[in-house]
Design a protein around this motif. Sequence first.
Motif, mmCIF file in Angstrom:
data_model
loop_
_atom_site.group_PDB
_atom_site.id
_atom_site.type_symbol
_atom_site.label_atom_id
_atom_site.label_comp_id
_atom_site.label_asym_id
_atom_site.label_seq_id
_atom_site.Cartn_x
_atom_site.Cartn_y
_atom_site.Cartn_z
ATOM 1 N N VAL A 48 0.872 -1.172 0.000
ATOM 2 C CA VAL A 48 0.000 0.000 0.000
ATOM 3 C C VAL A 48 0.907 1.219 0.000
ATOM 4 O O VAL A 48 1.763 1.363 0.879
ATOM 5 N N ARG A 49 0.741 2.068 -0.991
ATOM 6 C CA ARG A 49 1.540 3.299 -1.102
ATOM 7 C C ARG A 49 3.039 3.027 -0.970
ATOM 8 O O ARG A 49 3.760 3.738 -0.286
ATOM 9 N N GLY A 50 3.495 1.939 -1.588
ATOM 10 C CA GLY A 50 4.911 1.619 -1.600
ATOM 11 C C GLY A 50 5.425 0.883 -0.376
ATOM 12 O O GLY A 50 6.612 0.607 -0.272
ATOM 13 N N THR A 51 4.545 0.554 0.556
ATOM 14 C CA THR A 51 4.947 -0.162 1.763
ATOM 15 C C THR A 51 4.314 -1.548 1.750
ATOM 16 O O THR A 51 3.121 -1.674 1.512
ATOM 17 N N LYS A 52 5.121 -2.582 2.011
ATOM 18 C CA LYS A 52 4.606 -3.947 2.063
ATOM 19 C C LYS A 52 4.632 -4.471 3.492
ATOM 20 O O LYS A 52 5.515 -4.109 4.273
ATOM 21 N N LEU A 53 3.657 -5.311 3.800
ATOM 22 C CA LEU A 53 3.621 -5.987 5.093
ATOM 23 C C LEU A 53 4.741 -7.023 5.126
ATOM 24 O O LEU A 53 4.853 -7.848 4.223
ATOM 25 N N GLU A 54 5.577 -6.961 6.154
ATOM 26 C CA GLU A 54 6.664 -7.924 6.297
ATOM 27 C C GLU A 54 6.068 -9.303 6.572
ATOM 28 O O GLU A 54 5.163 -9.435 7.393
ATOM 29 N N CYS A 55 6.576 -10.300 5.882
ATOM 30 C CA CYS A 55 6.082 -11.652 6.081
ATOM 31 C C CYS A 55 7.145 -12.653 5.669
ATOM 32 O O CYS A 55 8.171 -12.286 5.092
ATOM 33 N N ILE A 56 6.873 -13.903 5.975
ATOM 34 C CA ILE A 56 7.790 -14.969 5.618
ATOM 35 C C ILE A 56 6.968 -16.200 5.267
ATOM 36 O O ILE A 56 5.922 -16.443 5.856
ATOM 37 N N ARG A 57 7.441 -16.936 4.274
ATOM 38 C CA ARG A 57 6.789 -18.189 3.876
ATOM 39 C C ARG A 57 7.540 -19.326 4.564
ATOM 40 O O ARG A 57 8.746 -19.433 4.470
ATOM 41 N N ILE A 58 6.784 -20.172 5.249
ATOM 42 C CA ILE A 58 7.385 -21.301 5.949
ATOM 43 C C ILE A 58 6.804 -22.589 5.381
ATOM 44 O O ILE A 58 5.598 -22.713 5.220
ATOM 45 N N GLY A 59 7.679 -23.517 5.102
ATOM 46 C CA GLY A 59 7.228 -24.815 4.610
ATOM 47 C C GLY A 59 6.645 -24.734 3.220
ATOM 48 O O GLY A 59 7.168 -24.063 2.346
ATOM 49 N N SER A 60 5.518 -25.412 3.030
ATOM 50 C CA SER A 60 4.937 -25.544 1.700
ATOM 51 C C SER A 60 4.078 -24.352 1.292
ATOM 52 O O SER A 60 3.327 -24.444 0.336
ATOM 53 N N GLY A 61 4.166 -23.270 1.999
ATOM 54 C CA GLY A 61 3.448 -22.109 1.532
ATOM 55 C C GLY A 61 2.694 -21.307 2.565
ATOM 56 O O GLY A 61 2.120 -20.287 2.246
ATOM 57 N N ARG A 62 2.660 -21.738 3.831
ATOM 58 C CA ARG A 62 1.983 -20.928 4.843
ATOM 59 C C ARG A 62 2.740 -19.620 5.000
ATOM 60 O O ARG A 62 3.959 -19.588 5.092
ATOM 61 N N ILE A 63 1.996 -18.529 5.026
ATOM 62 C CA ILE A 63 2.584 -17.198 5.145
ATOM 63 C C ILE A 63 2.355 -16.692 6.566
ATOM 64 O O ILE A 63 1.231 -16.753 7.071
ATOM 65 N N TYR A 64 3.409 -16.196 7.167
ATOM 66 C CA TYR A 64 3.330 -15.677 8.523
ATOM 67 C C TYR A 64 3.839 -14.249 8.568
ATOM 68 O O TYR A 64 4.689 -13.841 7.789
ATOM 69 N N THR A 65 3.296 -13.502 9.521
ATOM 70 C CA THR A 65 3.764 -12.163 9.824
ATOM 71 C C THR A 65 3.850 -12.091 11.342
ATOM 72 O O THR A 65 3.753 -13.114 12.019
ATOM 73 N N THR A 66 4.030 -10.913 11.882
ATOM 74 C CA THR A 66 4.054 -10.762 13.340
ATOM 75 C C THR A 66 3.176 -9.581 13.729
ATOM 76 O O THR A 66 2.876 -8.707 12.905
ATOM 77 N N ARG A 67 2.768 -9.569 14.991
ATOM 78 C CA ARG A 67 1.990 -8.419 15.489
ATOM 79 C C ARG A 67 2.787 -7.132 15.287
ATOM 80 O O ARG A 67 2.249 -6.107 14.885
ATOM 81 N N GLN A 68 4.084 -7.215 15.564
ATOM 82 C CA GLN A 68 4.930 -6.036 15.450
ATOM 83 C C GLN A 68 5.049 -5.580 13.996
ATOM 84 O O GLN A 68 5.059 -4.377 13.715
ATOM 85 N N ALA A 69 5.119 -6.525 13.048
ATOM 86 C CA ALA A 69 5.198 -6.167 11.629
ATOM 87 C C ALA A 69 3.911 -5.495 11.167
ATOM 88 O O ALA A 69 3.947 -4.535 10.391
ATOM 89 N N VAL A 70 2.773 -5.982 11.652
ATOM 90 C CA VAL A 70 1.492 -5.357 11.303
ATOM 91 C C VAL A 70 1.457 -3.933 11.845
ATOM 92 O O VAL A 70 1.048 -2.999 11.151
ATOM 93 N N THR A 71 1.927 -3.753 13.072
ATOM 94 C CA THR A 71 1.963 -2.412 13.671
ATOM 95 C C THR A 71 2.864 -1.483 12.859
ATOM 96 O O THR A 71 2.486 -0.337 12.570
ATOM 97 N N ARG A 72 4.046 -1.966 12.452
ATOM 98 C CA ARG A 72 4.951 -1.144 11.635
ATOM 99 C C ARG A 72 4.305 -0.801 10.291
ATOM 100 O O ARG A 72 4.412 0.336 9.811
ATOM 101 N N PHE A 73 3.638 -1.785 9.680
ATOM 102 C CA PHE A 73 2.991 -1.560 8.386
ATOM 103 C C PHE A 73 1.902 -0.497 8.509
ATOM 104 O O PHE A 73 1.841 0.436 7.701
#
Length: 83
Positions: A48-73
């Motif tokens: 959104v407006r050049g900013t992406k939500l920080e995330c990581i793909r673990i295993g076969s495709g599950r995507i995870y983020t963190t409460r802190q990453a959502v707050t930063r986003f």
Amino acid sequence: MTAKPKLDNIKAKLDLLAEDTLSLPQAARELPGKPDPSTLWRWATRGVRGTKLECIRIGSGRIYTTRQAVTRFLAATQETSVA
């Protein structure tokens, strides 16, 4: 076969051991208005407006983020909309 969107926004500051890890559906349930998890997927892949939500793909495709990453986003996208 369709190509999966590349998640190139994995940053060193997203430390899964030090932050509160959430799947995208879990993160969506914790936000006001409870947006659909596809909204968080879009934030992670397109941003959104050049900013992406920080995330990581673990295993076969599950995507995870963190409460802190959502707050930063959310803070970053609010700063951009005000400026």
